[in-house]
Design a protein around this motif. Sequence first.
Motif, PDB file in Angstrom:
ATOM      1  N   TRP A   1      -1.744   5.473   5.411  1.00  0.00           N
ATOM      2  CA  TRP A   1      -1.173   4.204   5.883  1.00  0.00           C
ATOM      3  C   TRP A   1      -2.067   3.526   6.912  1.00  0.00           C
TER       4      TRP A   1
ATOM      5  N   SER B   1      -0.633  -1.856  -5.461  1.00  0.00           N
ATOM      6  CA  SER B   1       0.791  -2.218  -5.449  1.00  0.00           C
ATOM      7  C   SER B   1       0.953  -3.699  -5.768  1.00  0.00           C
TER       8      SER B   1
ATOM      9  N   GLY C   1      -5.460   4.095  -3.142  1.00  0.00           N
ATOM     10  CA  GLY C   1      -5.257   4.108  -1.688  1.00  0.00           C
ATOM     11  C   GLY C   1      -4.121   5.004  -1.283  1.00  0.00           C
ATOM     12  N   GLY C   2      -3.471   4.526  -0.235  1.00  0.00           N
ATOM     13  CA  GLY C   2      -3.517   3.262   0.456  1.00  0.00           C
ATOM     14  C   GLY C   2      -3.473   2.056  -0.494  1.00  0.00           C
TER      15      GLY C   2
ATOM     16  N   LEU D   1       2.436  -1.274   2.757  1.00  0.00           N
ATOM     17  CA  LEU D   1       3.761  -0.854   2.310  1.00  0.00           C
ATOM     18  C   LEU D   1       4.190   0.417   3.056  1.00  0.00           C
ATOM     19  N   ARG D   2       5.465   0.697   2.972  1.00  0.00           N
ATOM     20  CA  ARG D   2       6.016   1.885   3.636  1.00  0.00           C
ATOM     21  C   ARG D   2       6.946   2.604   2.669  1.00  0.00           C
ATOM     22  N   CYS D   3       6.409   2.972   1.517  1.00  0.00           N
ATOM     23  CA  CYS D   3       7.242   3.581   0.475  1.00  0.00           C
ATOM     24  C   CYS D   3       7.849   4.888   0.971  1.00  0.00           C
TER      25      CYS D   3
ATOM     26  N   TYR E   1       8.776   7.353  -0.701  1.00  0.00           N
ATOM     27  CA  TYR E   1       8.292   8.546  -1.409  1.00  0.00           C
ATOM     28  C   TYR E   1       6.782   8.716  -1.286  1.00  0.00           C
ATOM     29  N   CYS E   2       6.162   7.986  -0.367  1.00  0.00           N
ATOM     30  CA  CYS E   2       4.698   7.947  -0.318  1.00  0.00           C
ATOM     31  C   CYS E   2       4.082   9.360  -0.347  1.00  0.00           C
ATOM     32  N   HIS E   3       3.156   9.526  -1.283  1.00  0.00           N
ATOM     33  CA  HIS E   3       2.489  10.833  -1.422  1.00  0.00           C
ATOM     34  C   HIS E   3       1.160  10.844  -0.659  1.00  0.00           C
ATOM     35  N   ASN E   4       0.833   9.678  -0.050  1.00  0.00           N
ATOM     36  CA  ASN E   4      -0.405   9.587   0.739  1.00  0.00           C
ATOM     37  C   ASN E   4      -0.078   9.050   2.125  1.00  0.00           C
TER      38      ASN E   4
ATOM     39  N   CYS F   1      -2.552   0.719   4.345  1.00  0.00           N
ATOM     40  CA  CYS F   1      -1.572   0.230   3.370  1.00  0.00           C
ATOM     41  C   CYS F   1      -0.500  -0.581   4.092  1.00  0.00           C
TER      42      CYS F   1
ATOM     43  N   LYS G   1       7.259  -1.012  -8.191  1.00  0.00           N
ATOM     44  CA  LYS G   1       8.112  -0.081  -7.443  1.00  0.00           C
ATOM     45  C   LYS G   1       9.587  -0.227  -7.797  1.00  0.00           C
TER      46      LYS G   1
HETATM   47  S1  SF4 Z   1      -0.026   4.380  -0.320  1.00  0.00           S
HETATM   48 FE1  SF4 Z   1       1.078   3.757  -2.195  1.00  0.00          FE
HETATM   49  S2  SF4 Z   1       2.967   4.966  -2.169  1.00  0.00           S
HETATM   50 FE2  SF4 Z   1       2.092   5.032  -0.069  1.00  0.00          FE
HETATM   51  S3  SF4 Z   1       3.090   3.348   1.034  1.00  0.00           S
HETATM   52 FE3  SF4 Z   1       1.186   2.550   0.171  1.00  0.00          FE
HETATM   53  S4  SF4 Z   1       1.777   1.660  -1.816  1.00  0.00           S
HETATM   54 FE4  SF4 Z   1       3.428   3.014  -1.165  1.00  0.00          FE
END
Ligand code: SF4
Length: 242
Positions: free
Chosen positions: A43, A107, A78-79, A32-34, A36-39, A30, A131
Motif C-alpha cells: 500500500w 484496478s 502492484g499495488g 485502494l484499501r481492499c 482482502y488485500c493479499h499485498n 496503492c 472488485k
Molecule cells: S494491492 Fe490490489 S488488492 Fe491490495 S488494496 Fe491495492 S488494489 Fe486492492
Amino acid sequence: MEVKGRVHSFETFGTVDGPGIRFIVFLKGCPLRCKYCHNRDAWSSEGARLFTPEEIVTEINKYRNFIDSSKGGITVSGGEPLMQPQFVKELFKKCREQGIHTALDTSGYAVLDEEVKAVLDHTDLVLLDLKQANAGRHKELTGVENGRIREFTKYLGDINKPVWIRYVLVPGYTDAEEDLEAAHEYLAGFKNIEKIEVLPYHTMGKEKWEKLNLVYPLEGVPTPTGEEVEKARSILTAGRGV
Ligand code: SF4
C-alpha cells in the motif's frame, strides 16, 4: 535523468497473470484499501527498491528463452501500477522494442490523463480487477468509489484494448447473485473483453497483515467452494463464450 520505479518485488516464473510464462514486477503504492488485500505491504511506497526500466529489461532478458517459448511476457502489477505511469510507460516501451509482450494488472482506479493513456498505448493486454459492480458495496470493500474505474473501463472499450477481467469471489462481499448479475450486465457492453476469470478468495495475504501488526478485516471469511466459483463464473460469462 531516467525515471525510476518504486518496486516491491519480482516474480520470475508467473503463470497466472497473463498468457505464457511471465516476469512479474510488483510496484509499491496503492490508492485502494481492499479488505482482502493479499499485498498489504504494497500500500505504501515506503521501503521500495528503485529500478530503472533498463535494469528491469536486463533482468527479464535472463529468462527470455522461457518467456519466448511459452509466448509469455512481462506483467506489471502492484499495488497499483498506474500510480507510476511514467515509469510503466518507459518500461513497456523498452519491452516492446525488444519484442516482449506487455500486460498491465490494474484496478483501473486512475485519472485518465495523458500519462495514463500513454501507458495504455504501450500495453498489449490489460488484466482488469473488477472488485464489485454495486457502487455502495464497492466502496465498503475497497474504500473508494467506482466512478473512476468505470471511466477507465469505458476508455479501454473505446480504444478496443484487449482485456481479461478478474473477479475475486469473496463470500459475503462479492458473491451475491444480484451483484454478479449486475457485473454481467455491465461487462456485456464491452466487446474488447477476451476472458473473464473468477478467482476464489484465499487467506494467503493474512500473514502480511499480521506481520504489520494489523487486524485482518476478513477474519473468519471462508474460501468459496468449487461449486460456488463455478456458479459465479457461469453468471459472469453467460452468453459470452469466454
Ligand atoms: S494491492 Fe490490489 S488488492 Fe491490495 S488494496 Fe491495492 S488494489 Fe486492492
